[in-house]
Design an enzyme around this catalytic site. Structure first.
Site, PDB file in Angstrom:
ATOM      1  N   LEU A 449       0.812  -1.212   0.000  1.00  0.00           N
ATOM      2  CA  LEU A 449       0.000   0.000   0.000  1.00  0.00           C
ATOM      3  C   LEU A 449       0.846   1.262   0.000  1.00  0.00           C
ATOM      4  CD1 LEU A 449      -2.692  -1.040   2.635  1.00  0.00           C
ATOM      5  CD2 LEU A 449      -2.921  -1.047   0.148  1.00  0.00           C
ATOM      6  N   GLY A 451       4.727   3.156   1.952  1.00  0.00           N
ATOM      7  CA  GLY A 451       5.834   3.046   2.891  1.00  0.00           C
ATOM      8  C   GLY A 451       6.169   4.394   3.473  1.00  0.00           C
ATOM      9  N   GLY A 452       6.945   4.376   4.547  1.00  0.00           N
ATOM     10  CA  GLY A 452       7.321   5.613   5.207  1.00  0.00           C
ATOM     11  C   GLY A 452       8.588   5.432   6.008  1.00  0.00           C
ATOM     12  N   PHE A 454       9.068   4.453   8.984  1.00  0.00           N
ATOM     13  CA  PHE A 454       9.158   3.327   9.902  1.00  0.00           C
ATOM     14  C   PHE A 454       9.030   1.969   9.208  1.00  0.00           C
ATOM     15  CE2 PHE A 454       7.386   6.878  12.397  1.00  0.00           C
ATOM     16  CZ  PHE A 454       8.440   7.038  13.287  1.00  0.00           C
ATOM     17  N   GLY A 455       8.705   1.958   7.922  1.00  0.00           N
ATOM     18  CA  GLY A 455       8.588   0.686   7.224  1.00  0.00           C
ATOM     19  C   GLY A 455       7.516   0.704   6.154  1.00  0.00           C
ATOM     20  N   SER A 456       7.354  -0.423   5.494  1.00  0.00           N
ATOM     21  CA  SER A 456       6.389  -0.563   4.414  1.00  0.00           C
ATOM     22  C   SER A 456       5.060  -1.091   4.944  1.00  0.00           C
ATOM     23  CB  SER A 456       6.933  -1.518   3.345  1.00  0.00           C
ATOM     24  OG  SER A 456       8.141  -1.025   2.803  1.00  0.00           O
ATOM     25  N   VAL A 457       3.980  -0.791   4.207  1.00  0.00           N
ATOM     26  CA  VAL A 457       2.636  -1.189   4.606  1.00  0.00           C
ATOM     27  C   VAL A 457       2.021  -2.056   3.522  1.00  0.00           C
ATOM     28  CG1 VAL A 457       0.350  -0.390   5.317  1.00  0.00           C
ATOM     29  CG2 VAL A 457       2.375   0.961   5.891  1.00  0.00           C
ATOM     30  N   LYS A 471       1.970  -3.165   8.815  1.00  0.00           N
ATOM     31  CA  LYS A 471       3.209  -2.387   8.707  1.00  0.00           C
ATOM     32  C   LYS A 471       4.390  -3.227   9.181  1.00  0.00           C
ATOM     33  CE  LYS A 471       3.392   2.036   9.652  1.00  0.00           C
ATOM     34  NZ  LYS A 471       4.032   2.654   8.459  1.00  0.00           N
ATOM     35  N   ASP A 567       5.822  13.290  13.100  1.00  0.00           N
ATOM     36  CA  ASP A 567       5.851  13.252  11.633  1.00  0.00           C
ATOM     37  C   ASP A 567       4.458  13.510  11.052  1.00  0.00           C
ATOM     38  OD1 ASP A 567       7.052  13.071   9.185  1.00  0.00           O
ATOM     39  OD2 ASP A 567       7.070  10.884   9.106  1.00  0.00           O
TER      40      ASP A 567
END
Length: 746
Positions: A449, A451-452, A454-457, A471, A567
């Protein structure tokens, strides 16, 4: 208020059909079991000594730790259940680190005390003027009493007067005018932390006979109404003459010279039951029945190892799934039996199935409403039905959410489904998944979906058909205990504008969080995405900025521990199917090991939304989130990124233009052109002023999120803000004169 729910107080007052089984167990460690029921000055409870056990073995008193937290408490729990279920905790605020080096004893002054490893008193009954030696006894009612050694019927102190989050049969809940009685129920802080939480129930201190539900000890959000002689005015279902003559419970309210209190009992006795206020402010009434904890067998091959209990004249539960192919009652029944997770079905020309909990199931017949409803077939193990056709009453958990204005009865069938037990187990209010099960529900992480930081979703689907967002955390530094403690805290947070954490996975270095799924994805796709996305109307945008402000206000001031997001940006604002905004990724900065008790030297947020203090290396407070919120608010108003690089190399910085125009009282050109002037001018001016106040260089000049909510709601006036110094310097620089002129002319 942060939560919505029901006006009800006592869920046991519902129809007798709703018999409750199962007690939500604390995952704790018990040292030993089976011992005498009395604590004396020369026989303390310490080291390897077994817990005290009441005469008939109903309750035990000893050291326990909820979860693997390393925090130990003296508590009372049910002694004869297969799971440890705490009903009272002595040192709620003062845990000890080890039972081997701590003790519960009778002090020289006659008080019962808990001593830590250094011999310091961390908890005491705190009585004065005790004139003789004392002993402590754990009774079969679950009451711990401190009494004269020569006459134990002469009670000096009792745990029933300090009832914590649990109200047991026979306990007084009320207001002691001179002495006696438990004055309030208070929730735990988290599922593994008995410290006092945010929710409580008290009897009106002004002298009336109504109970109040309180949030944060100061805000009243519900009332029971006054006692009428048979029931409380707001709960007529308490009265046996109102359609509930077969209730298992008896209630009474006593208004005496020395005390006023409510008390309840159980008809026939011998039933294990309690009222408990959980960490989310929900009051549950629960019973235990060994006979009904029976696993469903499933029927993938069409066998009839499970059967169905029929309920008629009911309001059918929410969240039904229609099975078009099942065109008869027999086919509908088979469809339910073929799924391990199906708990009920109904056929009335079309087939509806329910999975797991049965939400809003209401017995219209027992409620004597005069309304005729539908019928539902509820799945039970075949052994739940006796051979003499004397069918056992259906076992259902009734949960009444106690906050808000609408009645919500969550009736959940307590079924030990084998498949679900293989998939996950419950850790507090969260589901703990195994990694291979997360792989299955995400199809091996095939549908990403986004990512950011802290990690991918990834998109996932639970067995009962619920969509989730998974996540995968990257760069994780916390230890296992810290991770579970932080995740447990995040799992208790409930707010309409905060994304809900449903579960987690923690296997060695694999750390994953499972969230509710938001079908309209994130806000940035509607502001800066392709032309295929619909244009958000001004009214929708305004509700989004107000909702985000409310969510951040809750994180900053309403949670027991302040949560700084770090954030805030459109990518972290998710939208429901009705465009209700939900702040995502809150708490992850701390979860990932970032310490806000010290000055941070590493930037954690996203460039373009960072407050000056991030760059300066000074301490980070909630005002850093306020700054980011202001920057995001500009983007929501304008429908464009704040910073755009032009082809000639110059930078188009929208907040500079906005700040200058706001001070001049000129708002033309600031609103997204796609809105075609279909806006509320007063709201636009209010939002622009709020945004400018949020991005002030001095964090002391920035408003709190509570003030921002009030400002956006129109409850407080927003003055014209000054142009932030950093923006003014940018405008005053010679190299930027031409750039600023271009902005003004557009």
């Amino acid at each position: 208020m942060p939560r919505m729910g029901t006006p009800g107080f006592f869920p046991a007052l519902l129809p007798a059909l709703f018999v409750v089984i199962g007690l939500v167990a604390l995952q704790g460690a018990v040292l030993h079991a089976g011992a005498a029921d009395t604590l004396t000055v020369d026989r303390p409870l310490a080291g390897s000594r077994r817990p005290l056990v009441s005469t008939r073995g109903q309750f035990a008193l000893g050291f326990f730790q909820p979860g693997n937290t390393g925090r130990w408490y003296i508590g009372i729990w049910y002694n004869q259940l297969p799971e440890q279920v705490s009903v009272w905790v002595a040192n709620r605020d003062s845990p000890v680190s080890s039972p081997q080096s701590s003790s519960l004893t009778i002090a020289a002054d006659g008080n019962m005390v808990i001593l830590d490893h250094s011999g310091l008193v961390v908890w005491s009954t705190n009585l004065t003027a005790i004139t003789s030696s004392t002993v402590a006894v754990i009774l079969d009612t679950g009451n711990l009493v401190l009494a004269h050694a020569s006459n134990t019927s002469n009670i000096l102190w009792q745990s029933f007067d300090h009832c914590g989050n649990t109200w047991l049969p026979g306990g007084k809940l009320g207001r002691g005018k001179l002495s006696g009685g438990c004055t309030r129920l208070v929730s735990w802080k988290t599922s593994t932390d008995p410290a006092p939480g945010l929710f409580s129930i008290i009897l009106d201190p002004n002298g009336t006979s109504q109970f109040f539900l309180m949030w944060n000890s100061t805000q009243q959000y519900q009332t029971s109404g006054n006692w009428t002689g048979h029931s409380f005015a707001g709960m007529p279902e308490m009265n046996p003459n109102n359609g509930y003559p077969n209730s298992l419970y008896t209630f009474d309210y006593i208004d005496g010279a020395n005390e006023s209190y409510a008390v309840y009992g159980v008809k026939g006795g011998g039933l294990i039951t309690r009222f408990v206020m959980d960490v989310t402010g929900v009051i549950n009434v629960v019973m235990w029945s060994d006979r009904r904890n029976i696993a469903l067998q499933g029927s993938s091959n069409g066998s009839r190892s499970d059967k169905f209990y029929t309920m008629v004249d009911v309001e059918l539960p929410s969240n039904a799934q229609n099975i078009v192919a099942a065109t008869s009652n027999r086919n509908c029944e088979f469809a339910c039996l073929s799924s391990h997770d199906c708990t009920a079905y109904s056929f009335s020309g079309s087939c509806s199935l329910w999975y797991r909990d049965l939400i809003n199931l209401q017995d219209l017949n027992s409620a004597a409403t005069g309304t005729k409803g539908g019928s539902i077939q509820i799945r039970l193990a075949a052994s739940e039905f006796s051979n003499n056709k004397n069918t056992k009453k259906l076992a259902i958990i009734i949960t009444i959410a106690t906050i808000g204005v609408t009645l919500i009865v969550a009736a959940s069938v307590f079924l030990a489904r084998k498949r679900f037990k293989q998939v996950a187990h419950v850790d507090g209010s969260l589901i703990a998944f195994r990694y291979r099960d997360v792989q299955n529900l995400t199809k091996n992480f095939s549908n990403k979906l986004g990512g950011g930081a802290f990690g991918s979703v990834f998109k996932g689907l639970l067995p009962e058909g619920t969509l989730v967002a998974v996540k995968k955390l990257e760069g994780f530094r916390q230890g296992e205990k810290q991770f579970r403690a932080e995740v447990s805290t995040l799992g208790t947070i409930r707010h309409v504008n905060l994304i809900r954490l449903l579960g987690f996975c923690s296997e060695r270095t694999r750390k994953l969080l499972i969230y509710e799924y938001m079908p309209n994805t994130s806000l940035d796709r509607y502001l800066f995405g392709s032309s295929h996305q619909p244009v958000l109307s001004w009214s929708t945008r305004y509700q989004i900025v107000l909702g985000v402000a409310r969510g951040l206000h809750y994180l900053h001031e309403r949670c027991r521990d302040c949560i700084i997001h770090c954030d805030i940006k459109p990518e972290n604002i998710l939208l429901s199917d009705t465009f209700v905004p939900k702040v995502a990724d809150f708490g992850l900065a701390k979860l990932m090991g970032h310490d806000f008790s010290r000055v941070l030297t590493t930037v954690r947020g996203t460039i373009g939304y960072l407050a000056p203090e991030w760059i300066a290396g000074t301490a980070i407070t909630t005002k850093a989130d306020v700054y980011s919120y202001g920057m995001m608010l500009f983007e929501i108003i304008s429908g464009r990124r704040n910073t755009i690089k032009r082809q000639d190399g110059t930078v188009d910085f929208f907040p500079l233009l906005a700040a200058m125009k706001v001070t001049e009282g000129e708002l033309e050109g600031l609103v997204d052109a796609l809105l075609d002037c279909d806006v509320d001018p007063a709201e636009v001016e209010r939002a622009c002023r709020v945004a400018c106040w949020c991005i002030q260089d001095d964090e002391g000049a920035r408003p709190s999120m509570a003030t921002i909510v009030q400002a956006l709601e129109g409850l407080v006036e927003v003055n014209v803000p000054p142009v932030p110094r950093s923006l003014k310097l940018l405008a005053d620089q010679t190299t930027n004169v031409e750039f600023y002129s271009k902005l003004q002319s557009e």
